[in-house]
Every structure is written in C-alpha cells, then in structure tokens.
Design a protein around this motif. Sequence first.
Motif, PDB file in Angstrom:
ATOM      1  N   VAL A 143     -37.211  55.277  34.507  1.00 24.58           N
ATOM      2  CA  VAL A 143     -38.165  56.375  34.697  1.00 24.58           C
ATOM      3  C   VAL A 143     -39.221  56.353  33.592  1.00 24.58           C
ATOM      4  O   VAL A 143     -40.423  56.487  33.850  1.00 24.58           O
ATOM      5  N   GLU A 144     -38.770  56.164  32.359  1.00 26.71           N
ATOM      6  CA  GLU A 144     -39.671  56.109  31.200  1.00 26.71           C
ATOM      7  C   GLU A 144     -40.736  55.022  31.393  1.00 26.71           C
ATOM      8  O   GLU A 144     -41.932  55.260  31.194  1.00 26.71           O
ATOM      9  N   THR A 145     -40.305  53.843  31.808  1.00 28.40           N
ATOM     10  CA  THR A 145     -41.226  52.723  32.017  1.00 28.40           C
ATOM     11  C   THR A 145     -42.192  53.013  33.160  1.00 28.40           C
ATOM     12  O   THR A 145     -43.386  52.732  33.062  1.00 28.40           O
ATOM     13  N   GLU A 146     -41.685  53.584  34.246  1.00 32.16           N
ATOM     14  CA  GLU A 146     -42.555  53.925  35.385  1.00 32.16           C
ATOM     15  C   GLU A 146     -43.650  54.898  34.971  1.00 32.16           C
ATOM     16  O   GLU A 146     -44.818  54.725  35.337  1.00 32.16           O
ATOM     17  N   LEU A 147     -43.278  55.922  34.208  1.00 33.31           N
ATOM     18  CA  LEU A 147     -44.270  56.914  33.779  1.00 33.31           C
ATOM     19  C   LEU A 147     -45.249  56.314  32.769  1.00 33.31           C
ATOM     20  O   LEU A 147     -46.448  56.616  32.821  1.00 33.31           O
ATOM     21  N   LEU A 148     -44.761  55.473  31.881  1.00 37.66           N
ATOM     22  CA  LEU A 148     -45.641  54.797  30.924  1.00 37.66           C
ATOM     23  C   LEU A 148     -46.668  53.940  31.674  1.00 37.66           C
ATOM     24  O   LEU A 148     -47.851  53.931  31.332  1.00 37.66           O
ATOM     25  N   VAL A 204     -39.144  64.804  31.367  1.00 35.16           N
ATOM     26  CA  VAL A 204     -38.475  66.071  31.672  1.00 35.16           C
ATOM     27  C   VAL A 204     -39.140  66.736  32.869  1.00 35.16           C
ATOM     28  O   VAL A 204     -38.467  67.186  33.814  1.00 35.16           O
ATOM     29  N   GLU A 205     -40.464  66.786  32.868  1.00 33.33           N
ATOM     30  CA  GLU A 205     -41.196  67.404  33.979  1.00 33.33           C
ATOM     31  C   GLU A 205     -41.004  66.620  35.275  1.00 33.33           C
ATOM     32  O   GLU A 205     -40.791  67.212  36.334  1.00 33.33           O
ATOM     33  N   ASP A 206     -41.047  65.301  35.192  1.00 30.64           N
ATOM     34  CA  ASP A 206     -40.894  64.456  36.376  1.00 30.64           C
ATOM     35  C   ASP A 206     -39.504  64.588  36.987  1.00 30.64           C
ATOM     36  O   ASP A 206     -39.348  64.628  38.203  1.00 30.64           O
ATOM     37  N   GLN A 207     -38.484  64.657  36.135  1.00 24.98           N
ATOM     38  CA  GLN A 207     -37.101  64.666  36.602  1.00 24.98           C
ATOM     39  C   GLN A 207     -36.535  66.073  36.801  1.00 24.98           C
ATOM     40  O   GLN A 207     -35.476  66.240  37.399  1.00 24.98           O
ATOM     41  N   ILE A 248     -30.320  63.935  31.823  1.00 26.66           N
ATOM     42  CA  ILE A 248     -30.616  62.663  32.499  1.00 26.66           C
ATOM     43  C   ILE A 248     -29.635  61.596  32.027  1.00 26.66           C
ATOM     44  O   ILE A 248     -29.056  60.869  32.848  1.00 26.66           O
ATOM     45  N   PHE A 249     -29.431  61.513  30.709  1.00 31.48           N
ATOM     46  CA  PHE A 249     -28.494  60.529  30.151  1.00 31.48           C
ATOM     47  C   PHE A 249     -27.080  60.767  30.689  1.00 31.48           C
ATOM     48  O   PHE A 249     -26.404  59.830  31.090  1.00 31.48           O
ATOM     49  N   SER A 250     -26.639  62.019  30.688  1.00 33.36           N
ATOM     50  CA  SER A 250     -25.255  62.289  31.092  1.00 33.36           C
ATOM     51  C   SER A 250     -25.047  62.131  32.598  1.00 33.36           C
ATOM     52  O   SER A 250     -23.991  61.676  33.023  1.00 33.36           O
ATOM     53  N   GLN A 251     -26.040  62.485  33.397  1.00 32.66           N
ATOM     54  CA  GLN A 251     -25.886  62.416  34.849  1.00 32.66           C
ATOM     55  C   GLN A 251     -26.218  61.049  35.433  1.00 32.66           C
ATOM     56  O   GLN A 251     -25.638  60.644  36.436  1.00 32.66           O
ATOM     57  N   HIS A 252     -27.193  60.354  34.825  1.00 35.04           N
ATOM     58  CA  HIS A 252     -27.685  59.104  35.427  1.00 35.04           C
ATOM     59  C   HIS A 252     -27.548  57.889  34.521  1.00 35.04           C
ATOM     60  O   HIS A 252     -27.697  56.768  34.987  1.00 35.04           O
ATOM     61  N   GLY A 253     -27.351  58.098  33.226  1.00 39.71           N
ATOM     62  CA  GLY A 253     -27.199  56.995  32.285  1.00 39.71           C
ATOM     63  C   GLY A 253     -28.516  56.532  31.689  1.00 39.71           C
ATOM     64  O   GLY A 253     -29.608  56.892  32.146  1.00 39.71           O
ATOM     65  N   GLU A 254     -28.386  55.716  30.638  1.00 35.83           N
ATOM     66  CA  GLU A 254     -29.567  55.251  29.916  1.00 35.83           C
ATOM     67  C   GLU A 254     -30.439  54.317  30.760  1.00 35.83           C
ATOM     68  O   GLU A 254     -31.662  54.379  30.682  1.00 35.83           O
TER      69      GLU A 254
END
Length: 172
Positions: A59-64, A37-40, A47-53
């Motif tokens: 993004v999740e993997t990059e931050l992890l 949320v902070e990154d985006q 995020i899901f509605s505008q960019h999709g899963e």
Amino acid sequence: MKNIILVGMMSSGKTTIGKKLAQKLGYNFVDLDQLIVEDQGMEITEIFSQHGEAYFRKVETELLNKLRPDQKLVIASGGGTPCFNNNMETINNLGISVYLDLPASVLAQRIRRHNKDDRPILSGAESLEDVLNKKISERSPDYNLAHYKISAEYSTSELVEIISGYIVEEGV
C-alpha cells in the motif's frame, strides 16, 4: 518547483520539519503514513496486525507511486519507506531527498518523551536503543542514497533554513 522528500528513522523530525518547511516555502505538506491511514481507514498498527508488513509495504509503495514530481510538496516518508520496493529510487525521482540523520540514543529519547512505543517495529523490543541501532544499520544504505544528508540534531528552525538552502542550490 521540485518536491522535497524527507527520509530517516521514526522520530527523526520528518513531520515536524516537513510542516514548517512547507509553510516557509509555500508548498503543501504530505505525510505518507497519514495518506496510508486515510486510504486504508485504519491506523498503521491495525494494518500491521490485521494484514501484516508485506501488505502495508505494498500500500505504501502504491501511494508513493501516485505522487508526481513538481507538485510543490514536502513529503514526510515513513521510516521504512525508502527500504522497500525500490522506493528510494522513486523518492529520488520525485524531487530532492533529504536524509535526517540522528543517533539511536537521541531517537530513543524522543520516542520515550512522546510515548511512541506503539510502533510496529518496536513491539517486543528488548532494548529500544539496540533495536534502533539495528534498524539504522539495516536502513542506512538506503537512506544514504538521498540527495542530501544532514544531522537532525539542529533546531527545527535551523533545519528548515538548511534544507531551504538546498532548494536554492538546486536552482528551484
């Protein structure tokens, strides 16, 4: 000091337990969903509605992958985090992983109690318990790769003590 990473379904207690565990151990707490949320600069539903899963998972993997072992972190992963992009392997390499396991009926009660029906995976759901059972079935193979599995039906304080015991077992 090894990180501790909590995995499991939504409403399994990862954030609640994670915060209390971090406090007890003198670790920092990180909520992966909050990092996203902070990154985006937008909520996960946006995020899901505008960019999709697929975008969200990238993004999740990059931050992890930006997190490092031995940072003295308690990390609450997102419910689906372990199930994409070899993230469970990354999680296990980051520290001690703990799967907080709960049946769909208990998860459904918690979700209803906290009015958390805005979750992207629940949109258009015919029966909350059916959707949760399906997700548990899909995700269990990844969750079960965690170093430890525990029933999250214990009280928060009991879970903090049990997980703290895992740290002692690991010699941390």
